[in-house]
Design a protein around this motif. Structure first.
Motif, PDB file in Angstrom:
ATOM      1  N   ASP A  28       0.829  -1.210   0.000  1.00 19.20           N
ATOM      2  CA  ASP A  28       0.000   0.000   0.000  1.00 19.20           C
ATOM      3  C   ASP A  28       0.860   1.256   0.000  1.00 19.20           C
ATOM      4  O   ASP A  28       0.584   2.221  -0.733  1.00 19.20           O
ATOM      5  N   LEU A 224     -10.378  -8.356   6.327  1.00 17.14           N
ATOM      6  CA  LEU A 224     -10.557  -7.018   6.894  1.00 17.14           C
ATOM      7  C   LEU A 224      -9.292  -6.163   6.881  1.00 17.14           C
ATOM      8  O   LEU A 224      -9.380  -4.937   6.789  1.00 17.14           O
ATOM      9  N   HIS A 225      -8.124  -6.788   6.962  1.00 14.81           N
ATOM     10  CA  HIS A 225      -6.927  -5.971   7.199  1.00 14.81           C
ATOM     11  C   HIS A 225      -6.582  -5.076   6.014  1.00 14.81           C
ATOM     12  O   HIS A 225      -6.209  -3.921   6.201  1.00 14.81           O
ATOM     13  N   GLN A 226      -6.718  -5.593   4.790  1.00 14.69           N
ATOM     14  CA  GLN A 226      -6.306  -4.794   3.640  1.00 14.69           C
ATOM     15  C   GLN A 226      -7.224  -3.591   3.392  1.00 14.69           C
ATOM     16  O   GLN A 226      -6.717  -2.492   3.128  1.00 14.69           O
ATOM     17  N   PRO A 227      -8.552  -3.739   3.465  1.00 12.10           N
ATOM     18  CA  PRO A 227      -9.387  -2.537   3.345  1.00 12.10           C
ATOM     19  C   PRO A 227      -9.057  -1.475   4.395  1.00 12.10           C
ATOM     20  O   PRO A 227      -9.062  -0.272   4.098  1.00 12.10           O
ATOM     21  N   ILE A 228      -8.730  -1.919   5.613  1.00 11.48           N
ATOM     22  CA  ILE A 228      -8.384  -0.967   6.674  1.00 11.48           C
ATOM     23  C   ILE A 228      -7.056  -0.294   6.371  1.00 11.48           C
ATOM     24  O   ILE A 228      -6.937   0.942   6.423  1.00 11.48           O
ATOM     25  N   LEU A 229      -6.026  -1.088   6.043  1.00  8.40           N
ATOM     26  CA  LEU A 229      -4.713  -0.523   5.747  1.00  8.40           C
ATOM     27  C   LEU A 229      -4.757   0.375   4.515  1.00  8.40           C
ATOM     28  O   LEU A 229      -4.192   1.478   4.504  1.00  8.40           O
ATOM     29  N   TYR A 230      -5.431  -0.103   3.473  1.00 13.91           N
ATOM     30  CA  TYR A 230      -5.540   0.674   2.230  1.00 13.91           C
ATOM     31  C   TYR A 230      -6.234   2.000   2.498  1.00 13.91           C
ATOM     32  O   TYR A 230      -5.814   3.060   1.997  1.00 13.91           O
ATOM     33  N   GLY A 231      -7.304   1.947   3.307  1.00  8.93           N
ATOM     34  CA  GLY A 231      -8.031   3.167   3.638  1.00  8.93           C
ATOM     35  C   GLY A 231      -7.186   4.147   4.427  1.00  8.93           C
ATOM     36  O   GLY A 231      -7.231   5.361   4.188  1.00  8.93           O
ATOM     37  N   LEU A 232      -6.381   3.627   5.354  1.00 12.69           N
ATOM     38  CA  LEU A 232      -5.522   4.505   6.159  1.00 12.69           C
ATOM     39  C   LEU A 232      -4.447   5.169   5.295  1.00 12.69           C
ATOM     40  O   LEU A 232      -4.192   6.371   5.420  1.00 12.69           O
ATOM     41  N   SER A 235      -6.016   7.755   3.061  1.00 12.77           N
ATOM     42  CA  SER A 235      -6.327   8.967   3.822  1.00 12.77           C
ATOM     43  C   SER A 235      -5.078   9.810   4.034  1.00 12.77           C
ATOM     44  O   SER A 235      -5.113  11.037   3.911  1.00 12.77           O
TER      45      SER A 235
END
Length: 314
Positions: A28, A224-232, A235
């Protein structure tokens, strides 16, 4: 009767989960240009990614043997397979919208589902057949690759040219062989009583318990981890100066393009980094980013790249 859960297996799967999170976070950061690590193309990174995928497939083979060596528990098997297949379909759908044509067509979850179907019978077959099958699948790309398997319809085989790029591609050949290798090892461990000895290790410390917990919920963490990391990271990209990220993105893309011709990741990465550094020193980098279609600036960039690539030791 189902065998008791082995803490060492959960621990191993937890370690694979941690490695997976590290790799995806690095990917990412590279994708958004925060770093110029060659995560997508660098040999070391590709080896790291392959070892993570192999770990999950190997452990899937071990789990198949432990769960089904006495009798195939069809209900549990189909429930697990349906869950993995549904998760694989979800990954394909989400990545289609996120990465367009580079979406996941046959990734690690697709591979685990297919390998589980292929490897399941070997949990009940004579012990020698599992390693023989593992060798068969592991060597398939060496002798069975053919243009007959080119195109999207046969992409799952891994025996032809796919004609696409993908952020995750783990075909049946050779990866099913890794699952069968895990199943083979587990059969050997049962025969010589290794699992009984390893059962004494509970890994009850804080770190051990944390890794075991991650291992028990590896599928949930994967989803769940990749959508969270990608989103962070996305941002963070919105509030980070564009030029800083642009240089890293340039180095990443330049390195990939360079390798198509020169096939030397280290030399390509050095040349592309050198190009950016010299353009910045000459005062052309900011102008090039403001006007990327300027022919004079692009000519200067190409000349600088050629000089950097020709320099010995880069």
């Amino acid at each position: 009767m189902r065998a008791p859960r082995l803490a060492v297996i959960d621990l191993a799967r937890g370690l694979a989960v941690i490695a997976m999170v590290i790799y995806h976070f690095s990917w990412d950061l590279s994708w958004f240009g925060f770093v110029h690590w060659p995560v997508a193309q660098g040999f070391g990174w590709r080896l790291f990614a392959g070892s993570i995928a192999g770990s999950f497939l190997f452990l899937a083979g071990i789990s198949l043997d432990l769960a089904h060596h006495e009798a195939i528990r069809w209900g549990a098997f189909w429930r697990r397979l349906a869950m993995i297949a549904a998760a694989a379909a979800a990954v394909s759908l989400v990545t289609f919208f996120a990465f367009a044509d580079s979406f996941v067509r046959f990734g690690i979850l697709h591979s685990i589902a297919a390998a589980s179907l292929i490897a399941l019978p070997f949990a009940r077959l004579p012990a020698w057949m599992a390693p023989a099958a593992a060798l068969f699948f592991l060597t398939l790309p060496l002798w069975a690759t053919s243009s007959v398997f080119d195109g999207p319809f046969w992409l799952w085989t891994g025996l032809g040219k796919t004609g696409f790029a993908s952020v995750d591609y783990v075909p049946v050949a050779p990866w099913t062989g890794v699952t069968l290798a895990g199943l083979s090892l587990s059969k050997g461990f049962r025969k010589f009583g290794v699992w009984q000895k390893l059962a004494f290790f509970g890994f009850a410390g804080a770190s051990g318990m944390g890794l075991r917990l991650a291992g028990r919920h590896s599928l949930t963490i994967y989803l769940l981890h990749q959508p969270i990391l990608y989103g962070l990271v996305w941002s963070a990209a919105q509030v980070t100066p564009e030029l800083d990220r642009a240089s890293n993105a340039f180095i990443r893309n330049c390195t990939i393009a360079c390798q198509d011709t020169y096939a030397s990741p280290s030399a390509c990465s050095a040349a592309c980094t050198c190009t950016v550094d010299r353009l910045k020193t000459d005062g052309n980098w900011e102008d090039l980013n403001k006007d990327p279609l300027n022919q004079s600036l692009r000519q200067q960039m190409n000349e600088t790249y050629a000089i950097c690539l020709a320099e010995p030791g880069d």
